[in-house]
Design a protein around this motif. Structure first.
Motif, PDB file in Angstrom:
ATOM      1  N   PHE A 178      81.654  72.632  61.903  1.00 43.74           N
ATOM      2  CA  PHE A 178      80.568  71.917  61.257  1.00 43.74           C
ATOM      3  C   PHE A 178      80.035  72.722  60.084  1.00 43.74           C
ATOM      4  O   PHE A 178      79.941  73.941  60.139  1.00 43.74           O
ATOM      5  CB  PHE A 178      79.424  71.653  62.238  1.00 43.74           C
ATOM      6  CG  PHE A 178      79.808  70.734  63.365  1.00 43.74           C
ATOM      7  CD1 PHE A 178      80.469  69.549  63.121  1.00 43.74           C
ATOM      8  CD2 PHE A 178      79.489  71.050  64.661  1.00 43.74           C
ATOM      9  CE1 PHE A 178      80.811  68.697  64.139  1.00 43.74           C
ATOM     10  CE2 PHE A 178      79.822  70.209  65.698  1.00 43.74           C
ATOM     11  CZ  PHE A 178      80.490  69.030  65.439  1.00 43.74           C
ATOM     12  N   GLN A 179      79.667  72.019  59.049  1.00 42.07           N
ATOM     13  CA  GLN A 179      79.086  72.643  57.861  1.00 42.07           C
ATOM     14  C   GLN A 179      77.605  72.291  57.788  1.00 42.07           C
ATOM     15  O   GLN A 179      77.061  71.634  58.676  1.00 42.07           O
ATOM     16  CB  GLN A 179      79.826  72.150  56.604  1.00 42.07           C
ATOM     17  CG  GLN A 179      81.300  72.501  56.590  1.00 42.07           C
ATOM     18  CD  GLN A 179      81.534  73.999  56.544  1.00 42.07           C
ATOM     19  OE1 GLN A 179      80.814  74.721  55.867  1.00 42.07           O
ATOM     20  NE2 GLN A 179      82.538  74.455  57.272  1.00 42.07           N
ATOM     21  N   LYS A 180      76.962  72.703  56.715  1.00 45.96           N
ATOM     22  CA  LYS A 180      75.520  72.504  56.552  1.00 45.96           C
ATOM     23  C   LYS A 180      75.152  71.023  56.599  1.00 45.96           C
ATOM     24  O   LYS A 180      74.160  70.639  57.220  1.00 45.96           O
ATOM     25  CB  LYS A 180      75.084  73.110  55.217  1.00 45.96           C
ATOM     26  CG  LYS A 180      73.613  73.007  54.957  1.00 45.96           C
ATOM     27  CD  LYS A 180      73.250  73.636  53.629  1.00 45.96           C
ATOM     28  CE  LYS A 180      71.777  73.482  53.362  1.00 45.96           C
ATOM     29  NZ  LYS A 180      71.402  74.030  52.058  1.00 45.96           N
ATOM     30  N   ARG A 181      75.965  70.198  55.987  1.00 41.72           N
ATOM     31  CA  ARG A 181      75.672  68.755  55.947  1.00 41.72           C
ATOM     32  C   ARG A 181      75.699  68.142  57.359  1.00 41.72           C
ATOM     33  O   ARG A 181      74.871  67.287  57.684  1.00 41.72           O
ATOM     34  CB  ARG A 181      76.685  68.073  55.046  1.00 41.72           C
ATOM     35  CG  ARG A 181      76.407  66.634  54.794  1.00 41.72           C
ATOM     36  CD  ARG A 181      77.367  66.110  53.738  1.00 41.72           C
ATOM     37  NE  ARG A 181      77.267  64.689  53.667  1.00 41.72           N
ATOM     38  CZ  ARG A 181      76.764  64.037  52.640  1.00 41.72           C
ATOM     39  NH1 ARG A 181      76.345  64.708  51.598  1.00 41.72           N
ATOM     40  NH2 ARG A 181      76.709  62.739  52.636  1.00 41.72           N
ATOM     41  N   LEU A 226      81.526  63.319  60.719  1.00 41.63           N
ATOM     42  CA  LEU A 226      81.523  63.588  59.288  1.00 41.63           C
ATOM     43  C   LEU A 226      82.457  64.746  58.963  1.00 41.63           C
ATOM     44  O   LEU A 226      82.401  65.806  59.597  1.00 41.63           O
ATOM     45  CB  LEU A 226      80.106  63.919  58.814  1.00 41.63           C
ATOM     46  CG  LEU A 226      79.931  64.250  57.330  1.00 41.63           C
ATOM     47  CD1 LEU A 226      80.221  63.026  56.486  1.00 41.63           C
ATOM     48  CD2 LEU A 226      78.510  64.732  57.091  1.00 41.63           C
ATOM     49  N   ASN A 227      83.323  64.539  57.989  1.00 38.41           N
ATOM     50  CA  ASN A 227      84.232  65.594  57.561  1.00 38.41           C
ATOM     51  C   ASN A 227      83.698  66.181  56.247  1.00 38.41           C
ATOM     52  O   ASN A 227      83.839  65.575  55.188  1.00 38.41           O
ATOM     53  CB  ASN A 227      85.639  65.034  57.357  1.00 38.41           C
ATOM     54  CG  ASN A 227      86.648  66.099  57.051  1.00 38.41           C
ATOM     55  OD1 ASN A 227      86.315  67.283  56.963  1.00 38.41           O
ATOM     56  ND2 ASN A 227      87.894  65.694  56.876  1.00 38.41           N
ATOM     57  N   PRO A 228      83.104  67.373  56.283  1.00 41.98           N
ATOM     58  CA  PRO A 228      82.515  67.929  55.062  1.00 41.98           C
ATOM     59  C   PRO A 228      83.559  68.442  54.086  1.00 41.98           C
ATOM     60  O   PRO A 228      83.270  68.681  52.920  1.00 41.98           O
ATOM     61  CB  PRO A 228      81.648  69.072  55.573  1.00 41.98           C
ATOM     62  CG  PRO A 228      82.309  69.479  56.844  1.00 41.98           C
ATOM     63  CD  PRO A 228      82.880  68.221  57.430  1.00 41.98           C
TER      64      PRO A 228
END
Length: 88
Positions: free
Chosen positions: A19-22, A82-84
């Motif tokens: 997971f990223q920030k978004r 969600l794919n950042p």
């Protein structure tokens, strides 16, 4: 030749988070909706169990609060899927 193989074996790739920030931003938004929904559902306890209180069936508790919880769960699912890394 053997030195090149040893150099490649020594270097370990950097770990990358799934997971990223978004993703985390959407997760926190979802948690806020869920918490708000449960807060709106709470309260309204009656002192006397023999007295009927119509506030139990108010719009806030029957429609608004569960809707907010479901919206929050939708945000959670979206944040997970969600794919950042995907470029638009």
């Amino acid at each position: 030749m053997s030195k090149k193989k040893n150099d490649n074996q020594i270097k370990k790739p950097m770990r990358e988070f799934i997971f990223q920030k978004r993703n985390y931003q959407f997760m926190f938004i979802g948690l806020a909706f869920i918490a708000l929904g449960f807060i709106l559902m709470s309260g309204g306890g009656m002192d006397d169990p023999l007295v009927f209180n119509p506030q139990v069936y108010s719009f806030r508790r029957i429609r608004l609060a569960p809707t907010l919880v479901l919206i929050g769960l939708g945000f959670q699912v979206y944040a997970i899927l969600l794919n950042p890394h995907k470029k638009k």
